[in-house]
Design a protein around this motif. Sequence first.
Motif, PDB file in Angstrom:
ATOM      1  N   PHE A  44      77.257  59.492 -12.021  1.00  0.00           N
ATOM      2  CA  PHE A  44      77.943  59.747 -10.757  1.00  0.00           C
ATOM      3  C   PHE A  44      77.009  60.426  -9.757  1.00  0.00           C
ATOM      4  N   ALA A  45      76.273  61.442 -10.206  1.00  0.00           N
ATOM      5  CA  ALA A  45      75.349  62.144  -9.311  1.00  0.00           C
ATOM      6  C   ALA A  45      74.337  61.167  -8.705  1.00  0.00           C
ATOM      7  N   LYS A  46      73.821  60.269  -9.527  1.00  0.00           N
ATOM      8  CA  LYS A  46      72.868  59.264  -9.022  1.00  0.00           C
ATOM      9  C   LYS A  46      73.553  58.313  -8.051  1.00  0.00           C
ATOM     10  N   LYS A  54      71.844  67.196  -1.218  1.00  0.00           N
ATOM     11  CA  LYS A  54      73.263  66.844  -1.095  1.00  0.00           C
ATOM     12  C   LYS A  54      74.021  67.460  -2.262  1.00  0.00           C
ATOM     13  N   ARG A  55      74.984  68.318  -1.941  1.00  0.00           N
ATOM     14  CA  ARG A  55      75.806  68.985  -2.956  1.00  0.00           C
ATOM     15  C   ARG A  55      77.183  68.341  -2.999  1.00  0.00           C
ATOM     16  N   VAL A  56      77.676  68.129  -4.194  1.00  0.00           N
ATOM     17  CA  VAL A  56      79.004  67.550  -4.395  1.00  0.00           C
ATOM     18  C   VAL A  56      79.791  68.499  -5.290  1.00  0.00           C
ATOM     19  N   THR A  72      75.976  69.484 -19.889  1.00  0.00           N
ATOM     20  CA  THR A  72      74.845  69.404 -18.972  1.00  0.00           C
ATOM     21  C   THR A  72      75.353  68.882 -17.633  1.00  0.00           C
ATOM     22  N   VAL A  73      75.090  69.651 -16.574  1.00  0.00           N
ATOM     23  CA  VAL A  73      75.546  69.288 -15.232  1.00  0.00           C
ATOM     24  C   VAL A  73      74.315  68.996 -14.379  1.00  0.00           C
ATOM     25  N   PRO A  74      74.237  67.800 -13.793  1.00  0.00           N
ATOM     26  CA  PRO A  74      73.077  67.446 -12.981  1.00  0.00           C
ATOM     27  C   PRO A  74      72.947  68.304 -11.725  1.00  0.00           C
TER      28      PRO A  74
END
Length: 148
Positions: A44-46, A54-56, A72-74
């Motif tokens: 999802f991050a990719k 960019k922060r989500v 593990t959080v990207p």
Amino acid sequence: MAEGHHRFQWLDVTAFVGPATGERVWYLSNGVSKPLFAGLLDAFAKEVGAGSTKRVVLLLDNAGFHTRPGLTVPDGLRLVYLPPYSPEPQPAETLWTLVDEPAVDRFIPGLDALENIVSERCRHLTTRQADISSRTSFAWWPKNHPPS
């Protein structure tokens, strides 16, 4: 130790949704676990370009596979959790009736057929951004503001 066999097969749909815009990313899998969820977070991050510029923010419930330790959080993702016993669902939870609609009250001969039905449904729902936003943008949800 006794041998056993699984009698059920699972199809799990994970949805990441932007409540104010109705933008969403879907993933189908055959179960849930912390390592699998970590992989979904990474994908999802990719997909959305999350990172140092960019922060989500993701609002999640407190399901064991959503939480730390061991998750593990990207870079670029920030996980925020609903309070325990919150009366409000996370926004994506409101989408399951839309996803399930074509499979309700039907005989589905197997997991492959179900996966095809749900995959097609998720593709179709990409055209219904306004409908998705109307279900996920709760009154208390922050509205989109352009970056300053």
